[in-house]
Motif scaffolding. Structure first.
Motif, mmCIF file in Angstrom:
data_model
loop_
_atom_site.group_PDB
_atom_site.id
_atom_site.type_symbol
_atom_site.label_atom_id
_atom_site.label_comp_id
_atom_site.label_asym_id
_atom_site.label_seq_id
_atom_site.Cartn_x
_atom_site.Cartn_y
_atom_site.Cartn_z
ATOM 1 N N GLN A 166 0.835 -1.197 0.000
ATOM 2 C CA GLN A 166 0.000 0.000 0.000
ATOM 3 C C GLN A 166 0.871 1.248 0.000
ATOM 4 O OE1 GLN A 166 -3.201 0.565 -0.161
ATOM 5 N NE2 GLN A 166 -3.867 -1.566 -0.210
ATOM 6 N N ARG A 167 0.367 2.292 -0.618
ATOM 7 C CA ARG A 167 1.156 3.513 -0.687
ATOM 8 C C ARG A 167 0.775 4.507 0.382
ATOM 9 N NH1 ARG A 167 2.618 5.687 -6.524
ATOM 10 N NH2 ARG A 167 4.163 4.099 -7.044
ATOM 11 N N HIS A 168 -0.492 4.494 0.771
ATOM 12 C CA HIS A 168 -0.931 5.461 1.763
ATOM 13 C C HIS A 168 -0.638 4.920 3.158
ATOM 14 C CE1 HIS A 168 -3.259 8.570 3.612
ATOM 15 N NE2 HIS A 168 -3.393 9.155 2.440
ATOM 16 N N GLU A 188 0.122 10.132 0.168
ATOM 17 C CA GLU A 188 0.739 8.978 -0.470
ATOM 18 C C GLU A 188 2.229 9.208 -0.621
ATOM 19 O OE1 GLU A 188 -0.911 7.633 -4.034
ATOM 20 O OE2 GLU A 188 -2.942 7.420 -3.249
#
Lengths: 100, 168
Positions: free
Chosen positions: B23-25, B79
């Motif tokens: 995941q980026r967030h 992000e």
């Protein structure tokens, strides 16, 4: 009846993912979270060995690890807040005051 | 029964950890770490560590992850941008991780019979409950380390307050 080895392998998988996230992630909070993931993996190893030896000392060790992790999270997040105040960024590539 | 519990929550654990990785967030990573910790609590319970299962839910996924979530919201973390990491991380780190993992798995699988088997509910002998045994050892043999941890927490509280205070 599950072999203890499977629990240890699960801990090894979690620990490896933790190291991988520590190396790959660029957000300082996520890097900190991957350290927590590694601590959890080691805790699982302790609990599995405590179960294997029918001894409670391994579980107490995990208890102490949890206490230290809580203290570490409090101080670490305070450091992150203070770094963000001075640098206005959470990207670990741009926090390079000690480089050069 | 125990194999089913182990498989379900072990797979959930690994899936949560991989989700943290991909995941980026940061808030998604934090929530998937909560999934990992809750499944680990169930796995602790199957290993006969009821007290640690409760402490895992309360301390880790209750206190620590809420603190993480608060900080992510406070700093309004967006992000992350994917940049190329250091070369050392890619050329020494990733193969090193794979090497350590392979070595550990090989050793554990080779010593599988010597390590024995886990039985549901058969953690401690003599029919003593888990919490009674832990508290007996903690407050008799390990009283000094237990008290020292309270000093450690006090120092950590002071350090956190000093570090996070607004400078004027």
């Amino acid at each position: 009846m599950v072999p203890i080895a499977y629990y240890l392998i699960l801990a090894a998988i979690l620990f490896s993912i933790g190291i991988g996230a520590f190396l790959i992630k660029r957000n300082i909070i996520t890097v900190f979270m991957s350290i927590e993931l590694m601590l959890n993996a080691v805790n699982l190893t302790f609990v599995a060995f405590a179960h294997m030896r029918h001894a409670v000392q391994g579980q107490i060790f995990v208890f102490f690890v949890m206490v230290v992790a809580a203290a570490e999270a409090a101080v670490g997040l305070a450091i992150i807040i203070s770094v963000f105040r001075s640098r206005q960024t959470l990207d670990i590539d741009q926090i390079n005051l000690m480089k050069n | 029964m125990q194999l089913a519990l182990f498989l379900i929550f072990g797979i959930l654990c690994v899936a949560g950890a991989l989700n943290l990785l991909f995941q980026r967030h940061p808030i998604n990573s934090a929530l998937s770490l909560v999934v990992v910790m809750m499944s680990l609590a169930v796995i602790y319970w199957t290993l006969g560590a009821e007290f640690l299962a409760a402490a895992q839910v309360i301390v880790y996924s209750g206190a620590i992850m809420v603190l993480f979530t608060f900080v992510i919201m406070l700093l309004n973390a967006g992000e992350e941008v994917r940049t190329r990491g250091s070369k050392a991380a890619y050329f020494a780190g990733i193969p090193g991780v794979l090497g350590v993992f392979t070595l550990l798995t090989y050793i554990f699988l080779r010593e599988k019979s010597a390590l024995g088997y886990a039985n549901l509910g058969g953690g401690l002998n003599n029919g003593v409950s888990n919490i009674a045994e832990i508290s007996r050892v903690l407050f008799t043999d390990l009283l000094l380390p237990f008290e020292v941890t309270s000093v450690l927490i006090l120092v950590a509280i002071l350090g956190a307050v000093v570090l996070a205070r607004k400078e004027n």
